[in-house]
Write a protein that holds these residues in place. Structure first.
Motif, PDB file in Angstrom:
ATOM      1  N   LEU A 130      32.275  -8.871 -34.343  1.00 23.74           N
ATOM      2  CA  LEU A 130      31.775  -8.959 -33.085  1.00 23.74           C
ATOM      3  C   LEU A 130      32.528 -10.028 -32.467  1.00 23.74           C
ATOM      4  O   LEU A 130      32.508 -11.150 -33.090  1.00 23.74           O
ATOM      5  CB  LEU A 130      30.373  -8.865 -33.076  1.00 23.74           C
ATOM      6  CG  LEU A 130      29.348  -8.087 -33.736  1.00 23.74           C
ATOM      7  CD1 LEU A 130      27.853  -8.152 -33.528  1.00 23.74           C
ATOM      8  CD2 LEU A 130      29.914  -6.505 -33.707  1.00 23.74           C
ATOM      9  N   HIS A 131      32.847  -9.750 -31.067  1.00 21.53           N
ATOM     10  CA  HIS A 131      33.707 -10.734 -30.351  1.00 21.53           C
ATOM     11  C   HIS A 131      32.638 -11.885 -30.000  1.00 21.53           C
ATOM     12  O   HIS A 131      31.566 -11.814 -29.484  1.00 21.53           O
ATOM     13  CB  HIS A 131      34.320 -10.439 -29.079  1.00 21.53           C
ATOM     14  CG  HIS A 131      35.432 -11.188 -28.824  1.00 21.53           C
ATOM     15  ND1 HIS A 131      35.032 -12.539 -28.087  1.00 21.53           N
ATOM     16  CD2 HIS A 131      36.578 -11.379 -28.701  1.00 21.53           C
ATOM     17  CE1 HIS A 131      36.375 -13.109 -27.824  1.00 21.53           C
ATOM     18  NE2 HIS A 131      37.275 -12.344 -28.366  1.00 21.53           N
ATOM     19  N   PRO A 132      33.049 -13.209 -30.317  1.00 24.53           N
ATOM     20  CA  PRO A 132      32.052 -14.493 -29.833  1.00 24.53           C
ATOM     21  C   PRO A 132      31.645 -14.608 -28.532  1.00 24.53           C
ATOM     22  O   PRO A 132      30.848 -15.048 -28.104  1.00 24.53           O
ATOM     23  CB  PRO A 132      33.011 -15.602 -29.981  1.00 24.53           C
ATOM     24  CG  PRO A 132      34.086 -15.123 -31.044  1.00 24.53           C
ATOM     25  CD  PRO A 132      34.379 -13.874 -31.147  1.00 24.53           C
ATOM     26  N   ARG A 133      32.699 -13.693 -27.526  1.00 21.58           N
ATOM     27  CA  ARG A 133      32.445 -13.751 -26.028  1.00 21.58           C
ATOM     28  C   ARG A 133      30.910 -12.979 -25.904  1.00 21.58           C
ATOM     29  O   ARG A 133      30.231 -13.463 -24.945  1.00 21.58           O
ATOM     30  CB  ARG A 133      33.260 -13.108 -25.308  1.00 21.58           C
ATOM     31  CG  ARG A 133      34.497 -13.795 -24.832  1.00 21.58           C
ATOM     32  CD  ARG A 133      35.425 -13.029 -23.837  1.00 21.58           C
ATOM     33  NE  ARG A 133      36.086 -12.002 -24.430  1.00 21.58           N
ATOM     34  CZ  ARG A 133      37.134 -12.085 -24.805  1.00 21.58           C
ATOM     35  NH1 ARG A 133      38.077 -12.971 -24.688  1.00 21.58           N
ATOM     36  NH2 ARG A 133      37.933 -11.022 -25.334  1.00 21.58           N
ATOM     37  N   SER A 134      30.689 -12.167 -26.903  1.00 23.50           N
ATOM     38  CA  SER A 134      29.476 -11.439 -26.734  1.00 23.50           C
ATOM     39  C   SER A 134      28.178 -11.934 -27.529  1.00 23.50           C
ATOM     40  O   SER A 134      27.223 -11.421 -27.389  1.00 23.50           O
ATOM     41  CB  SER A 134      29.579  -9.913 -27.201  1.00 23.50           C
ATOM     42  OG  SER A 134      30.431  -9.193 -26.202  1.00 23.50           O
ATOM     43  N   CYS A 135      28.577 -13.170 -28.324  1.00 24.77           N
ATOM     44  CA  CYS A 135      27.661 -13.587 -29.197  1.00 24.77           C
ATOM     45  C   CYS A 135      27.336 -15.124 -29.138  1.00 24.77           C
ATOM     46  O   CYS A 135      27.239 -15.914 -29.963  1.00 24.77           O
ATOM     47  CB  CYS A 135      28.191 -13.403 -30.554  1.00 24.77           C
ATOM     48  SG  CYS A 135      28.574 -11.530 -30.929  1.00 24.77           S
ATOM     49  N   ARG A 136      27.141 -15.543 -27.935  1.00 24.00           N
ATOM     50  CA  ARG A 136      26.952 -16.892 -27.456  1.00 24.00           C
ATOM     51  C   ARG A 136      27.913 -18.063 -28.169  1.00 24.00           C
ATOM     52  O   ARG A 136      27.594 -18.852 -28.752  1.00 24.00           O
ATOM     53  CB  ARG A 136      25.562 -17.350 -28.017  1.00 24.00           C
ATOM     54  CG  ARG A 136      24.448 -16.225 -27.542  1.00 24.00           C
ATOM     55  CD  ARG A 136      24.670 -15.830 -26.136  1.00 24.00           C
ATOM     56  NE  ARG A 136      23.974 -16.890 -25.096  1.00 24.00           N
ATOM     57  CZ  ARG A 136      23.785 -16.795 -23.982  1.00 24.00           C
ATOM     58  NH1 ARG A 136      23.875 -15.526 -23.477  1.00 24.00           N
ATOM     59  NH2 ARG A 136      23.529 -17.757 -23.450  1.00 24.00           N
ATOM     60  N   GLY A 137      29.065 -17.475 -28.305  1.00 24.73           N
ATOM     61  CA  GLY A 137      30.158 -18.372 -28.897  1.00 24.73           C
ATOM     62  C   GLY A 137      30.318 -18.392 -30.377  1.00 24.73           C
ATOM     63  O   GLY A 137      31.242 -19.068 -30.824  1.00 24.73           O
ATOM     64  N   VAL A 138      29.564 -17.554 -31.192  1.00 28.30           N
ATOM     65  CA  VAL A 138      29.663 -17.374 -32.506  1.00 28.30           C
ATOM     66  C   VAL A 138      30.530 -16.224 -32.987  1.00 28.30           C
ATOM     67  O   VAL A 138      30.008 -15.058 -32.310  1.00 28.30           O
ATOM     68  CB  VAL A 138      28.391 -17.268 -33.109  1.00 28.30           C
ATOM     69  CG1 VAL A 138      28.415 -17.034 -34.788  1.00 28.30           C
ATOM     70  CG2 VAL A 138      27.600 -18.887 -32.883  1.00 28.30           C
ATOM     71  N   LEU A 139      31.456 -16.280 -33.679  1.00 29.24           N
ATOM     72  CA  LEU A 139      32.101 -15.365 -34.345  1.00 29.24           C
ATOM     73  C   LEU A 139      30.816 -14.597 -35.296  1.00 29.24           C
ATOM     74  O   LEU A 139      30.484 -15.210 -36.582  1.00 29.24           O
ATOM     75  CB  LEU A 139      33.270 -15.620 -35.116  1.00 29.24           C
ATOM     76  CG  LEU A 139      34.159 -14.449 -35.763  1.00 29.24           C
ATOM     77  CD1 LEU A 139      34.703 -13.480 -34.837  1.00 29.24           C
ATOM     78  CD2 LEU A 139      35.301 -14.963 -36.569  1.00 29.24           C
ATOM     79  N   VAL A 140      30.638 -13.273 -35.079  1.00 26.41           N
ATOM     80  CA  VAL A 140      29.702 -12.337 -36.003  1.00 26.41           C
ATOM     81  C   VAL A 140      30.432 -11.358 -36.708  1.00 26.41           C
ATOM     82  O   VAL A 140      30.889 -10.690 -36.357  1.00 26.41           O
ATOM     83  CB  VAL A 140      28.345 -12.007 -35.151  1.00 26.41           C
ATOM     84  CG1 VAL A 140      27.518 -11.091 -36.076  1.00 26.41           C
ATOM     85  CG2 VAL A 140      27.754 -13.090 -34.243  1.00 26.41           C
ATOM     86  N   GLU A 141      29.987 -11.433 -38.144  1.00 27.95           N
ATOM     87  CA  GLU A 141      30.463 -10.368 -39.022  1.00 27.95           C
ATOM     88  C   GLU A 141      29.449  -9.524 -39.354  1.00 27.95           C
ATOM     89  O   GLU A 141      28.159 -10.111 -39.815  1.00 27.95           O
ATOM     90  CB  GLU A 141      31.232 -10.941 -40.230  1.00 27.95           C
ATOM     91  CG  GLU A 141      31.952  -9.747 -41.164  1.00 27.95           C
ATOM     92  CD  GLU A 141      32.577 -10.635 -42.324  1.00 27.95           C
ATOM     93  OE1 GLU A 141      32.205 -11.773 -42.658  1.00 27.95           O
ATOM     94  OE2 GLU A 141      33.209  -9.812 -42.954  1.00 27.95           O
TER      95      GLU A 141
END
Ligand code: CO
Length: 156
Positions: A130-141
């Protein structure tokens, strides 16, 4: 406003399992093992070159999750550029989900920007980022739990 029943449904459908791993980018894997293995005392489950991703990784289990150390092996990949710009440290967090394709569909409907819109083959199972832009700056797998529907579809 979203009625509580909808919020409860969404929470249920989006539920995450355990933290599968936390990935840390390192400049030099052997040097990093000198800290994580030799000083912190974590066991090393696996050290593996992944030529197609141009990285070498190590997994160090901690209870029911693990630390993943990622060392880029050339300068051109996203993770290599990440290391060059931000230095060593936290790279991404990976959550386990029961049905990855469903989770991605529902996250997309909720407006989350997906890097992978469908599950792809990862070293340890079907994954998507998931893109960090959508995850409060965190890269989520996200990784699908063993036995989920994407395992067969991707030929594990
Ligand atoms: Co990962």
């Amino acid at each position: 406003m979203t009625p509580p029943s909808d919020a409860a449904r969404i929470a249920h459908e989006h539920r995450l399992g355990r933290i599968h791993h936390v990935a840390l980018v390192v400049r030099d894997l052997e040097g990093a093992l000198g800290f994580y293995r030799d000083i912190l005392g974590l066991p090393v489950e696996l050290v593996q070159a992944i030529p197609e991703d141009r990285v070498t990784i190590a997994f160090l289990p901690v209870d029911d999750t693990k630390i993943e150390l990622v060392q880029p092996t050339d300068d051109m990949t996203g993770v290599a550029r990440f290391l060059a710009s931000k230095g060593e440290g936290f790279h991404h967090i990976c959550f386990e989900v029961p049905h990855l394709a469903d989770t991605l569909t529902r996250l997309a409907i909720d407006g989350v920007e997906l890097i992978d819109s469908v599950p792809r083959k990862g070293a340890e199972g079907p994954v998507a980022f998931l893109h960090p832009r959508s995850c409060r700056g965190v890269l989520v797998e996200l990784i699908e739990a063993p036995g989920g529907p994407s395992w067969g579809a991707l030929g594990y």
